[in-house]
Scaffold this active site. Structure first.
Site, PDB file in Angstrom:
ATOM      1  CE  LYS A  50      17.976 -16.178  14.204  1.00 31.36           C
ATOM      2  NZ  LYS A  50      16.521 -15.658  14.436  1.00 31.36           N
ATOM      3  CG  ASP A 110       3.076 -18.515   2.935  1.00 31.38           C
ATOM      4  OD1 ASP A 110       2.426 -19.544   2.790  1.00 31.38           O
ATOM      5  OD2 ASP A 110       2.748 -17.531   3.603  1.00 31.38           O
ATOM      6  CE  LYS A 138       2.735 -23.306   4.115  1.00 28.84           C
ATOM      7  NZ  LYS A 138       2.597 -22.408   5.226  1.00 28.84           N
ATOM      8  CG  PHE A 159       2.730 -22.756  10.267  1.00 26.20           C
ATOM      9  CD1 PHE A 159       2.977 -21.498   9.520  1.00 26.20           C
ATOM     10  CD2 PHE A 159       3.715 -23.119  11.284  1.00 26.20           C
ATOM     11  CE1 PHE A 159       4.057 -20.614  10.012  1.00 26.20           C
ATOM     12  CE2 PHE A 159       4.708 -22.186  11.442  1.00 26.20           C
ATOM     13  CZ  PHE A 159       4.931 -21.098  10.751  1.00 26.20           C
ATOM     14  CG  ASP A 166      10.752 -19.855  12.659  1.00 22.90           C
ATOM     15  OD1 ASP A 166      10.754 -19.584  11.422  1.00 22.90           O
ATOM     16  OD2 ASP A 166      10.487 -18.803  13.654  1.00 22.90           O
ATOM     17  NE  ARG A 172      15.128 -20.377  13.096  1.00 24.36           N
ATOM     18  CZ  ARG A 172      14.022 -19.817  12.290  1.00 24.36           C
ATOM     19  NH1 ARG A 172      13.847 -20.158  10.977  1.00 24.36           N
ATOM     20  NH2 ARG A 172      13.939 -18.508  12.428  1.00 24.36           N
TER      21      ARG A 172
HETATM   22  P1  IMP Z   1       6.392 -15.227   1.775  1.00 22.05           P
HETATM   23  O1  IMP Z   1       6.452 -16.016   0.592  1.00 22.05           O
HETATM   24  O2  IMP Z   1       6.762 -13.941   1.749  1.00 22.05           O
HETATM   25  O3  IMP Z   1       5.000 -15.302   2.437  1.00 22.05           O
HETATM   26  O4  IMP Z   1       7.308 -15.526   3.115  1.00 22.05           O
HETATM   27  C1  IMP Z   1       7.898 -16.956   3.068  1.00 22.05           C
HETATM   28  C2  IMP Z   1       8.548 -17.044   4.439  1.00 22.05           C
HETATM   29  O5  IMP Z   1       7.507 -17.172   5.740  1.00 22.05           O
HETATM   30  C3  IMP Z   1       9.265 -18.209   4.629  1.00 22.05           C
HETATM   31  O6  IMP Z   1      10.558 -18.067   3.891  1.00 22.05           O
HETATM   32  C4  IMP Z   1       9.115 -18.800   6.090  1.00 22.05           C
HETATM   33  O7  IMP Z   1      10.186 -18.237   6.741  1.00 22.05           O
HETATM   34  C5  IMP Z   1       7.863 -18.233   6.348  1.00 22.05           C
HETATM   35  N1  IMP Z   1       6.942 -19.078   6.244  1.00 22.05           N
HETATM   36  C6  IMP Z   1       5.862 -19.622   5.516  1.00 22.05           C
HETATM   37  N2  IMP Z   1       5.300 -20.520   5.470  1.00 22.05           N
HETATM   38  C7  IMP Z   1       5.812 -21.306   6.555  1.00 22.05           C
HETATM   39  C8  IMP Z   1       5.454 -22.397   7.289  1.00 22.05           C
HETATM   40  O8  IMP Z   1       4.366 -23.058   6.944  1.00 22.05           O
HETATM   41  N3  IMP Z   1       6.165 -22.735   8.414  1.00 22.05           N
HETATM   42  C9  IMP Z   1       7.248 -21.850   8.633  1.00 22.05           C
HETATM   43  N4  IMP Z   1       7.385 -20.680   8.036  1.00 22.05           N
HETATM   44  C10 IMP Z   1       6.857 -20.461   7.027  1.00 22.05           C
HETATM   45 MG    MG Z   2      10.059 -17.920   9.796  1.00 20.06          MG
END
Ligand code: IMP
Ligand code: MG
Length: 187
Positions: A50, A110, A138, A159, A166, A172
């Site tokens: 979502k 992330d 980030k 965060f 969310d 959201r």
């Molecule tokens: P990654 O890049 O695979 O670690 O995951 C990214 C996902 O983690 C994003 O699409 C978000 O849904 C969630 N995420 C990462 N950092 C945050 C944050 O600061 N707030 C909310 N969701 C986050």
């Molecule tokens: Mg999420």
């Protein structure tokens, strides 16, 4: 006003990192850039449900071209605040990507593991081109290099919630992006 303990858009969620106007201005800039880059093409913008639905909805409205859209939903295994890199496909795309100019729309990069996985999956379906748009990044958290074609904002390792992002499925709908306070996270 309080519904089920959720006060909106009360300061207790946390301080504003990016206010609604700043977000809207940047989304319009990204839309204008995509409009210039995709002249003569019909970009196909894929939202990841979502989390990127709010950004996607605003971005498509700021692109002045004929375009199409589709949706994919993914989940991950394990804890909600950590990425394992193992991605579960919860809802697949409705349409084929064969020969299309695809833009994957993400909320925040992330570790990069989830998007890396999704991009590989999409690439295997034969799009003519495949690019990534992410509202937030980030960089200090990255575990795998993911080339970003369109970026909204680089943010520090905090965060954040709001504008589609969310914490346990909440916040959201906030129009701003806020740094989640310890009190709001229940910590
Ligand atoms: P990654 O890049 O695979 O670690 O995951 C990214 C996902 O983690 C994003 O699409 C978000 O849904 C969630 N995420 C990462 N950092 C945050 C944050 O600061 N707030 C909310 N969701 C986050
Ligand atoms: Mg999420």
């Amino acid at each position: 006003m309080s519904v089920d303990g959720y006060r909106h858009p009360d300061q207790s969620v946390g301080p504003v990192l990016l206010d609604a106007r700043t977000i809207q201005n940047r989304v319009h800039e990204l839309g204008a850039q995509i409009t210039r880059d995709y002249q003569g093409k019909v970009p196909h913008l894929i939202a990841i449900l979502k989390r990127s639905c709010i950004f996607h909805a605003d971005l498509v409205r700021s692109i002045d071209l004929a375009l199409s859209m589709d949706f994919i939903a993914v989940g991950s295994y394990g804890e909600s605040t950590k990425t394992s890199g193992e991605v579960r496909l919860l809802k697949d795309l409705d349409e084929s990507l064969d020969g299309r100019d695809v833009l994957l729309v993400e909320d925040i990069l992330d570790t990069g593991l989830t998007v890396h996985y999704i991009l590989q999956n999409l690439e295997s379906r034969g799009p003519r081109s495949l690019r990534l748009v992410t509202l937030l990044s980030k960089p200090s958290r990255r575990q795998i290099d993911v080339p970003v074609d369109y970026l909204g904002f680089e943010i520090p390792d905090r965060f954040v919630v709001g504008y589609g992002l969310d914490y346990n499925q909440r916040y959201r709908n906030l129009p701003d992006i806020r740094i989640l306070s310890r009190a709001a996270s229940g910590a």
